[in-house]
Scaffold this motif. Structure first.
Motif, PDB file in Angstrom:
ATOM      1  N   TRP A 297       3.100  -0.568  -1.554  1.00 34.61           N
ATOM      2  CA  TRP A 297       3.976  -0.756  -0.404  1.00 34.61           C
ATOM      3  C   TRP A 297       5.353  -0.158  -0.725  1.00 34.61           C
ATOM      4  O   TRP A 297       5.692   0.115  -1.875  1.00 34.61           O
ATOM      5  CB  TRP A 297       4.116  -2.243  -0.077  1.00 34.61           C
ATOM      6  N   ASN A 298       6.112   0.028   0.337  1.00 33.52           N
ATOM      7  CA  ASN A 298       7.472   0.521   0.150  1.00 33.52           C
ATOM      8  C   ASN A 298       8.207  -0.380  -0.836  1.00 33.52           C
ATOM      9  O   ASN A 298       8.062  -1.601  -0.827  1.00 33.52           O
ATOM     10  CB  ASN A 298       8.187   0.545   1.498  1.00 33.52           C
ATOM     11  N   GLU A 299       9.022   0.232  -1.653  1.00 33.17           N
ATOM     12  CA  GLU A 299       9.673  -0.491  -2.748  1.00 33.17           C
ATOM     13  C   GLU A 299      10.551  -1.638  -2.263  1.00 33.17           C
ATOM     14  O   GLU A 299      10.759  -2.617  -2.995  1.00 33.17           O
ATOM     15  CB  GLU A 299      10.513   0.491  -3.569  1.00 33.17           C
TER      16      GLU A 299
ATOM     17  N   ILE B 190       3.074   2.407   1.669  1.00 33.62           N
ATOM     18  CA  ILE B 190       2.679   1.687   2.877  1.00 33.62           C
ATOM     19  C   ILE B 190       3.915   1.069   3.529  1.00 33.62           C
ATOM     20  O   ILE B 190       4.749   0.450   2.858  1.00 33.62           O
ATOM     21  CB  ILE B 190       1.655   0.575   2.547  1.00 33.62           C
ATOM     22  N   ILE B 191       4.022   1.250   4.857  1.00 32.02           N
ATOM     23  CA  ILE B 191       5.139   0.633   5.584  1.00 32.02           C
ATOM     24  C   ILE B 191       4.641  -0.368   6.649  1.00 32.02           C
ATOM     25  O   ILE B 191       5.427  -1.166   7.154  1.00 32.02           O
ATOM     26  CB  ILE B 191       6.020   1.701   6.254  1.00 32.02           C
ATOM     27  N   SER B 192       3.357  -0.341   6.965  1.00 40.17           N
ATOM     28  CA  SER B 192       2.768  -1.338   7.874  1.00 40.17           C
ATOM     29  C   SER B 192       1.256  -1.285   7.727  1.00 40.17           C
ATOM     30  O   SER B 192       0.696  -0.285   7.245  1.00 40.17           O
ATOM     31  CB  SER B 192       3.157  -1.081   9.344  1.00 40.17           C
ATOM     32  N   SER B 193       0.590  -2.359   8.151  1.00 39.57           N
ATOM     33  CA  SER B 193      -0.858  -2.441   7.984  1.00 39.57           C
ATOM     34  C   SER B 193      -1.458  -3.287   9.115  1.00 39.57           C
ATOM     35  O   SER B 193      -0.818  -4.234   9.594  1.00 39.57           O
ATOM     36  CB  SER B 193      -1.213  -3.067   6.627  1.00 39.57           C
ATOM     37  N   VAL B 194      -2.673  -2.930   9.507  1.00 42.22           N
ATOM     38  CA  VAL B 194      -3.411  -3.688  10.521  1.00 42.22           C
ATOM     39  C   VAL B 194      -4.841  -3.875  10.025  1.00 42.22           C
ATOM     40  O   VAL B 194      -5.538  -2.897   9.723  1.00 42.22           O
ATOM     41  CB  VAL B 194      -3.426  -2.969  11.889  1.00 42.22           C
TER      42      VAL B 194
ATOM     43  N   PHE C  28      -6.904  -8.944  -9.165  1.00 41.72           N
ATOM     44  CA  PHE C  28      -5.603  -9.518  -9.532  1.00 41.72           C
ATOM     45  C   PHE C  28      -4.915  -8.672 -10.608  1.00 41.72           C
ATOM     46  O   PHE C  28      -3.684  -8.478 -10.584  1.00 41.72           O
ATOM     47  CB  PHE C  28      -5.789 -10.958 -10.039  1.00 41.72           C
ATOM     48  N   ASN C  29      -5.696  -8.144 -11.549  1.00 44.54           N
ATOM     49  CA  ASN C  29      -5.102  -7.302 -12.587  1.00 44.54           C
ATOM     50  C   ASN C  29      -4.503  -6.029 -11.997  1.00 44.54           C
ATOM     51  O   ASN C  29      -3.419  -5.590 -12.410  1.00 44.54           O
ATOM     52  CB  ASN C  29      -6.154  -6.938 -13.631  1.00 44.54           C
ATOM     53  N   ALA C  30      -5.219  -5.447 -11.020  1.00 39.21           N
ATOM     54  CA  ALA C  30      -4.700  -4.231 -10.389  1.00 39.21           C
ATOM     55  C   ALA C  30      -3.395  -4.514  -9.648  1.00 39.21           C
ATOM     56  O   ALA C  30      -2.452  -3.702  -9.681  1.00 39.21           O
ATOM     57  CB  ALA C  30      -5.743  -3.666  -9.431  1.00 39.21           C
ATOM     58  N   LEU C  31      -3.287  -5.652  -9.005  1.00 39.49           N
ATOM     59  CA  LEU C  31      -2.046  -6.016  -8.307  1.00 39.49           C
ATOM     60  C   LEU C  31      -0.910  -6.248  -9.301  1.00 39.49           C
ATOM     61  O   LEU C  31       0.246  -5.836  -9.067  1.00 39.49           O
ATOM     62  CB  LEU C  31      -2.270  -7.280  -7.459  1.00 39.49           C
ATOM     63  N   ASN C  32      -1.228  -6.901 -10.403  1.00 40.53           N
ATOM     64  CA  ASN C  32      -0.188  -7.141 -11.409  1.00 40.53           C
ATOM     65  C   ASN C  32       0.341  -5.834 -11.971  1.00 40.53           C
ATOM     66  O   ASN C  32       1.543  -5.690 -12.240  1.00 40.53           O
ATOM     67  CB  ASN C  32      -0.745  -7.995 -12.554  1.00 40.53           C
ATOM     68  N   GLN C  33      -0.532  -4.881 -12.154  1.00 37.88           N
ATOM     69  CA  GLN C  33      -0.121  -3.623 -12.760  1.00 37.88           C
ATOM     70  C   GLN C  33       0.851  -2.842 -11.889  1.00 37.88           C
ATOM     71  O   GLN C  33       1.686  -2.107 -12.405  1.00 37.88           O
ATOM     72  CB  GLN C  33      -1.364  -2.770 -13.041  1.00 37.88           C
ATOM     73  N   VAL C  34       0.761  -2.985 -10.569  1.00 36.64           N
ATOM     74  CA  VAL C  34       1.618  -2.175  -9.707  1.00 36.64           C
ATOM     75  C   VAL C  34       2.791  -2.952  -9.109  1.00 36.64           C
ATOM     76  O   VAL C  34       3.808  -2.347  -8.728  1.00 36.64           O
ATOM     77  CB  VAL C  34       0.802  -1.543  -8.562  1.00 36.64           C
ATOM     78  N   TYR C  35       2.664  -4.267  -9.025  1.00 36.03           N
ATOM     79  CA  TYR C  35       3.723  -5.029  -8.360  1.00 36.03           C
ATOM     80  C   TYR C  35       4.515  -5.934  -9.297  1.00 36.03           C
ATOM     81  O   TYR C  35       5.558  -6.456  -8.900  1.00 36.03           O
ATOM     82  CB  TYR C  35       3.120  -5.893  -7.238  1.00 36.03           C
ATOM     83  N   VAL C  36       4.062  -6.108 -10.542  1.00 32.58           N
ATOM     84  CA  VAL C  36       4.769  -7.019 -11.449  1.00 32.58           C
ATOM     85  C   VAL C  36       5.164  -6.325 -12.743  1.00 32.58           C
ATOM     86  O   VAL C  36       6.312  -6.411 -13.189  1.00 32.58           O
ATOM     87  CB  VAL C  36       3.907  -8.262 -11.760  1.00 32.58           C
TER      88      VAL C  36
END
Length: 425
Positions: A222-224, A314-318, A381-389
């Motif tokens: 997503w956008n920073e 990403i700036i929006s999602s549906v 969850f690991n993939a999310l942690n790698q990019v957002y945390v």
């Protein structure tokens, strides 16, 4: 006149030959002359008048006696039956004439209506047989029935006025309320009608053939400005634009994804108007993920996620749930679809794209048995942690089993843009 020798008077008149007059009938006073009936091709009845007198007139000598003539029926006598005409049979005088409408001598049909003469007479007879007390009780029963019917009709009218028409107070509001009620009915028919009764006999794995995410192996961020790596990772609002039938699946999926340390989710409930079209229900909102349901028809997909990307972010999602397939599907199919599309909304790719191999136990794994892949897995969850945390670049291994039995492994290094300069990139 002269006298005979024996003293009897003599009659000098010539004797009159016997006449062929018809003898009067007992019933009509007339008799059919057989000699006349033989002259026609069809039976013809000839009626002669009765003799007026039995006296004979004197005929001059040498003159032949003239036979009696047929006289007309005097007025007032019994009317003779109609003469038979060509092509029709003569009807005997004793048989009554046919009815003009050709119905013959059949008795008229009885009326089935309540107002027929027999029914009316029967009701009158029943009322006469009732005692005054019984008549009073019957009248009371009719009054009670009429009052009850009136109350029910008034109640229905009030309900329609209040709930269907929006309690209008003037003609303009009444017109608007009626229009909304009609549109509401049409919308419900469009959204619920023409859907599959169930998914029995349908290959669930076949729904992934046209998945727009197929072949994508990387996470799309997503956008920073929506990411706080040291304060909960991705902060995103989920807009609940679902009808009542989807609330349970939505709540369970949100709770499951909230287990991730890399997601901070908030929910915003959108009051969905039944008159809204599916385009309005699923209208995207900047910085948010809208989750909606509608009958999108026989598209080949049960659910789909459409991310709006700008500068690779990403700036929006549906996330859309297709009622054509899922309206009457079981809870497991619906829960899997909700979890799967929300995961794409966070930017995650598929963990495996072969629906017929061994299930991996997470909702981003293609499967033909959704009941075994209902929840997000550790790999997600690991993939999310790698990019957002994470603040440091991390190594990611992605393993995909192909249809021909071979296995493709992809090793990726995930580096955040805010640390790319530190790594000389």
């Amino acid at each position: 006149m002269s006298s005979s020798t024996d003293g009897q008077p003599m009659n000098n008149s010539v004797p009159r030959p016997p006449t062929n007059r018809a003898v009067p009938s007992k019933n009509q006073g007339y008799e059919v002359t057989a000699a006349q009936t033989m002259k026609t091709t069809s039976p013809v009845f000839i009626y002669s008048s009765p003799p007026q007198s039995t006296a004979t007139r004197a005929v001059p000598p040498g003159t032949t006696a003239r036979p009696p003539t047929t006289r007309a029926v005097p007025p007032g006598n019994t009317a003779r039956p109609p003469t038979a005409r060509a092509g029709n049979k003569a009807r005997p005088p004793s048989q009554p004439p046919r009815r003009p409408n050709g119905s013959g001598n059949r008795a008229p049909r009885k009326s089935n209506g309540s107002g027929g003469p027999k029914q009316t007479a029967k009701k009158r007879a029943m009322r006469r047989a009732m005692t005054p007390e019984q008549q009073a009780a019957q009248k009371k029963q009719k009054i009670i029935g009429g009052v009850t019917t009136g109350i029910v009709l008034i109640g229905c009218g009030v309900a329609i006025w209040y709930w269907a028409l929006g309690a209008p107070t003037n003609l303009v509001e009444l017109k608007d309320g009626f229009g909304k009620a009609v549109n509401n009915t049409k919308t419900k028919i469009d959204s619920i009608g023409d859907v599959l009764d169930n998914l029995d006999g349908i290959d669930w794995g076949g729904f992934f053939r046209d998945d727009p995410w197929e072949g994508n192996t990387t996470v799309t961020l997503w956008n920073e400005k929506y990411i706080k790596r040291d304060k909960g990772g991705l902060h995103i609002t989920l807009v609940n634009s679902l009808d009542d039938k989807w609330q349970k699946e939505f709540e369970v999926a949100v709770a499951d994804w909230s287990e991730s340390d890399a997601l901070t989710l908030s929910v915003e409930v959108l009051p969905v108007d039944p008159e809204w079209s599916k385009e309005k229900k699923c209208a995207r909102q900047q910085g948010k993920q809208v989750v909606c349901n509608a009958n999108f028809g026989e598209t080949g997909w049960v659910g789909i996620n459409e991310n709006e990307v700008s500068n690779n972010r990403i700036i929006s999602s549906v996330a859309k749930m297709n009622e054509y397939y899922l309206r009457n599907a079981n809870f497991y199919h619906r829960r899997f679809t909700m979890c799967h599309e929300l995961g794409h909304g966070f930017g995650l790719p598929h963990t495996d794209e072969n629906p017929y191999n061994k299930n991996l136990g997470n909702c981003l794994d293609y499967t033909d048995d959704p009941e075994e892949n209902l929840l997000p897995g550790e790999v997600n969850f690991n993939a999310l942690n790698q990019v957002y945390v994470s603040q440091e670049p991390t190594r990611s291994l992605r393993r995909v089993e192909n249809n021909d039995g071979t296995v493709t492994e992809t090793i990726e290094w995930l580096i955040h843009e805010d640390r790319a300069e530190d790594w000389g990139l």
